[in-house]
Design an enzyme around this catalytic site. Structure first.
Site, mmCIF file in Angstrom:
data_model
loop_
_atom_site.group_PDB
_atom_site.id
_atom_site.type_symbol
_atom_site.label_atom_id
_atom_site.label_comp_id
_atom_site.label_asym_id
_atom_site.label_seq_id
_atom_site.Cartn_x
_atom_site.Cartn_y
_atom_site.Cartn_z
ATOM 1 N N GLY A 34 39.234 39.267 37.074
ATOM 2 C CA GLY A 34 39.039 37.840 37.293
ATOM 3 C C GLY A 34 39.652 37.464 38.630
ATOM 4 O O GLY A 34 40.334 38.284 39.261
ATOM 5 N N LYS A 35 39.419 36.272 39.082
ATOM 6 C CA LYS A 35 40.048 35.819 40.333
ATOM 7 C C LYS A 35 39.989 34.303 40.372
ATOM 8 O O LYS A 35 39.089 33.693 39.777
ATOM 9 C CB LYS A 35 39.308 36.396 41.544
ATOM 10 C CG LYS A 35 40.136 36.391 42.816
ATOM 11 C CD LYS A 35 41.016 37.621 42.915
ATOM 12 C CE LYS A 35 41.886 37.592 44.156
ATOM 13 N NZ LYS A 35 42.566 38.877 44.359
ATOM 14 N N GLY A 36 40.940 33.701 41.103
ATOM 15 C CA GLY A 36 40.933 32.252 41.248
ATOM 16 C C GLY A 36 41.209 31.864 42.682
ATOM 17 O O GLY A 36 41.646 32.693 43.494
#
Ligand code: NAD
Length: 417
Positions: free
Chosen positions: A106-108
């Site tokens: 995931g990444k933000g």
């Protein structure tokens, strides 16, 4: 550079397509891996120091969790975009798979200019973001971490908001925390250290004598400066470095530790005593044995790749080389240690931090570093073996290894409903 910078998510999809071809992946599974499982865009109204409200945009993309909870950093940068976060989230899926830890990807990110914001503004923006993504994160759901222009303090604020909302004390919701709050010893230097373990293995393959070697680093931040300091302990001399303010080179070599201290004092590497300024292209094309792009994506473009003289490229940054540039480097015999392998040390120690939090134990720095070394050397071997077996470059070898493991997990879970 006049060349247009490709969309990083298109680069990521192209890398997946190549691996899927070698693995003869079922087209349906290929499509599942090409689409992030969930993408969240949030608006973040923040009271600025002048009393006015400014609305920031933030993202959390959860690419795949077949092998474990989504895992990946949060980036603060003016150029953050949904496609960038998508690309970074899929690279996290491949990275956790290539080092074989039980996480997905995931990444933000938040579109902002952190350098122009006060600590108070950053804290309010971070807390609002944590509140906005709190429903979709958790120790067994999605475990964020630091990335460009976020740090242990940012992680502490996110954890605090999550814990207040849920009425728990749950350090395992986030990694890269301060040690006092359950962070792991060794996490702050893990990405650079892991990339050094990979570089040492690559040097053995390329029969490069590290005692006589030279290197340059683009992006002297957390990953790049730690890489430089730890690599020089093995012998190589640092000949060039850069940050967002510019690039420098030295004919006789620079002490990485002194350069770190100089950057801490002055805010940049520029003007380091004994160095002279050079352009970004000159830095990337320096006549050194090892080059580490450790800044941002899309730095080694085809025109740059043609002039790269390094024998080994160790990608501390995510996505620094475009697929077209990759082909040129491979043709010229440059041994590229790809991002998902070279910079996986950070997520390996994040995993060790998460395990320590869940188990309520704390390992010594030596214990952490030796587990990291074992993981990195094992992953290098898996990737190198795959690249030999399929007669491909290391990036394709890494993608074949990683995508193969994730595809097997996805197939094993089956399709719902
Ligand atoms: P950081 O914010 O600590 O450092 C980034 C550095 O790059 C800064 O020194 C900045 O001045 C410099 N920089 C920015 N734009 C530049 C440009 N155009 N040219 C040259 N230098 C430039 O961030 P970091 O955590 O070290 O991350 C750097 C890269 O490493 C990113 O691609 C990140 O995704 C990747 N990475 C970091 C970690 C980690 O644990 N820190 C883990 C895996 C991958």
């Amino acid at each position: 550079m006049s060349q247009a910078k490709p969309n990083p998510f298109e680069n990521a999809l192209e890398q997946l397509r190549i691996a899927a071809g070698y693995l003869k992946l079922d087209e349906g599974i290929h499509q599942m891996l090409a689409h992030p499982k969930r993408e969240v865009t949030v608006s973040l109204p923040v009271k600025m120091d002048d009393g006015k409200i400014k609305v920031f945009t933030g993202f959390r993309v959860q690419h795949n969790d077949a092998r474990g909870p989504f895992k990946g950093g949060i980036r603060y940068h003016p150029n953050v975009s949904l496609d960038e976060v998508r690309a970074l989230s899929s690279w996290m899926t491949w990275k956790t798979s290539v080092v074989n830890i039980p996480f997905g990807g995931g990444k933000g990110g938040i579109i902002c200019d952190p350098k122009s914001m006060s600590p108070g503004e950053l804290e309010r923006m971070t807390r609002r973001f944590a509140f906005a993504i709190a429903p979709i994160i958790g120790p067994y759901k999605d475990v964020p971490a630091p990335d460009v222009y976020t740090n242990a303090q940012t992680m502490a604020w996110i954890m605090d908001v999550y814990n207040m909302i849920n009425g728990v004390m749950s350090p395992a919701v986030i990694t890269g925390k301060p040690i006092a709050l359950g962070g792991s010893l060794g996490r702050d230097r893990a990405t650079g250290r892991g990339a050094v373990f990979v570089t040492v293995e690559a040097a053995k393959v390329k029969k490069l004598d590290l005692k006589k070697a030279t290197f340059a680093v683009q992006g002297f931040g957390n990953a790049g400066s730690n890489y430089a300091e730890i690599l020089q302990e093995h012998g190589p001399k640092l000949m060039g470095a850069s940050d967002s303010s510019g690039a420098i080179m030295s004919k006789t070599g620079m002490d990485a530790g002194k350069l770190v201290a100089y950057k801490e004092k002055t805010g940049s590497v520029s003007g380091f005593p004994g160095s002279q300024p050079i352009s970004n292209a000159e830095l990337l094309q320096m006549d050194v044995d090892i080059l580490s792009p450790a800044a941002l994506e899309n730095q080694i473009l085809p025109d740059i790749a043609k002039g790269v003289k390094a024998k080994i490229v160790a990608e501390c940054a995510n996505g620094p080389t475009t697929p077209e540039a990759d082909k040129i480097l491979a043709k010229n015999g440059v041994f590229v240690c790809p991002d998902i392998l070279a910079n996986a040390g950070g997520v390996v120690v994040s995993y060790l931090e998460w395990v320590q939090n869940l188990e309520r134990i704390a390992w010594s720095e030596d214990e952490v570093n030796s587990m990291l070394e074992k993981k990195m050397i094992g992953a290098f071997k898996d990737v190198h073996d795959a690249s030999v077996k399929y007669n491909v470059d290391m990036r394709t070898g890494a993608m074949i290894t990683a995508v193969g493991r994730v595809a097997e997990a996805v197939k094993g879970l089956g399709l719902f409903p």
